[in-house]
Design a protein around this motif. Structure first.
Motif, mmCIF file in Angstrom:
data_model
loop_
_atom_site.group_PDB
_atom_site.id
_atom_site.type_symbol
_atom_site.label_atom_id
_atom_site.label_comp_id
_atom_site.label_asym_id
_atom_site.label_seq_id
_atom_site.Cartn_x
_atom_site.Cartn_y
_atom_site.Cartn_z
ATOM 1 N N ALA A 1 0.825 -1.210 0.000
ATOM 2 C CA ALA A 1 0.000 0.000 0.000
ATOM 3 C C ALA A 1 0.859 1.261 0.000
ATOM 4 O O ALA A 1 0.608 2.199 -0.762
ATOM 5 C CB ALA A 1 -0.942 -0.009 1.213
ATOM 6 N N VAL B 1 -7.185 3.142 3.267
ATOM 7 C CA VAL B 1 -6.825 1.797 2.844
ATOM 8 C C VAL B 1 -7.053 0.882 4.037
ATOM 9 O O VAL B 1 -6.441 1.055 5.089
ATOM 10 C CB VAL B 1 -5.359 1.712 2.365
ATOM 11 C CG1 VAL B 1 -5.047 0.312 1.852
ATOM 12 C CG2 VAL B 1 -5.079 2.758 1.287
ATOM 13 N N ALA C 1 -4.724 0.115 -2.120
ATOM 14 C CA ALA C 1 -4.322 1.519 -2.207
ATOM 15 C C ALA C 1 -4.679 2.086 -3.583
ATOM 16 O O ALA C 1 -5.170 3.215 -3.688
ATOM 17 C CB ALA C 1 -2.827 1.669 -1.932
#
Length: 183
Positions: free
Chosen positions: A40, A79, A142
């Motif tokens: 991410a 996220v 993400a």
């Protein structure tokens, strides 16, 4: 393990103003969570974005932390990361369904959330999905949040065209012929 089916991945969105995301992770399986977070972070940094990271005890607390941040902070998106591995009880179903449902509801209310909470049958499935060099589901979550942020900015900046507008901008009431509006 069966072979991986290929799929299309959207190109990374571009941003003219910086983006800041909150990564919320449940590190119950620490090594898996660390890989999800690494993926991410790399995806966010690849578009020039910044991030903050918070840890919560489990997958059920991930959407709660996101809801709190959405009310109290100024992040562009979120996220959600964690891992739920099927066990011997129905607790797995509750955690998977409730965390996913809460994240989806917040998304439908306008929060830009990428859901990277893995729901798997066993540890090997989780390991390959979390690995940034393999399936990179943290990076995918993400990327999903970033694409939603880009859409929100695109549509939020729109000032003409299709869609509804407030009454004062789009509708003029007819008058009675003497300059007095009708009731």
């Amino acid at each position: 393990m069966a072979g991986h089916e290929t799929h299309y991945i959207l190109p990374r969105p571009a941003f003219d103003k910086p983006v800041k995301l909150l990564i919320v992770v449940a590190p119950y399986y620490k090594d898996i969570a660390d890989n999800l977070v690494a993926g991410a972070k790399a995806e966010i940094e690849a578009v020039g974005g910044t991030w903050e990271l918070v840890e919560v005890p489990g997958a059920l607390e991930v959407p709660i932390a996101i809801a709190m941040a959405d009310r109290m902070c100024n992040f562009d998106g979120y996220v959600a990361l964690g891992c739920v591995i099927r066990g011997e009880t129905t607790h797995y179903d509750t955690v998977c369904n409730d965390s996913s449902r809460a994240i989806q509801l917040m998304g439908l209310q306008g929060a830009c959330i990428g859901n990277g909470i893995l729901t798997v049958e066993n540890r090997p499935q989780a390991e390959v999905r979390a690995d940034p060099a393999a399936m990179n589901k943290g990076g995918g979550a993400a990327a999903a949040a970033l694409h939603l942020i880009a859409l929100g900015r695109k549509w939020g900046a729109s000032t003409k065209g299709v869609g509804f507008k407030p009454l004062s901008e789009s509708i003029q009431l007819a008058d009675k012929g003497n300059g007095t509006p009708t009731a």
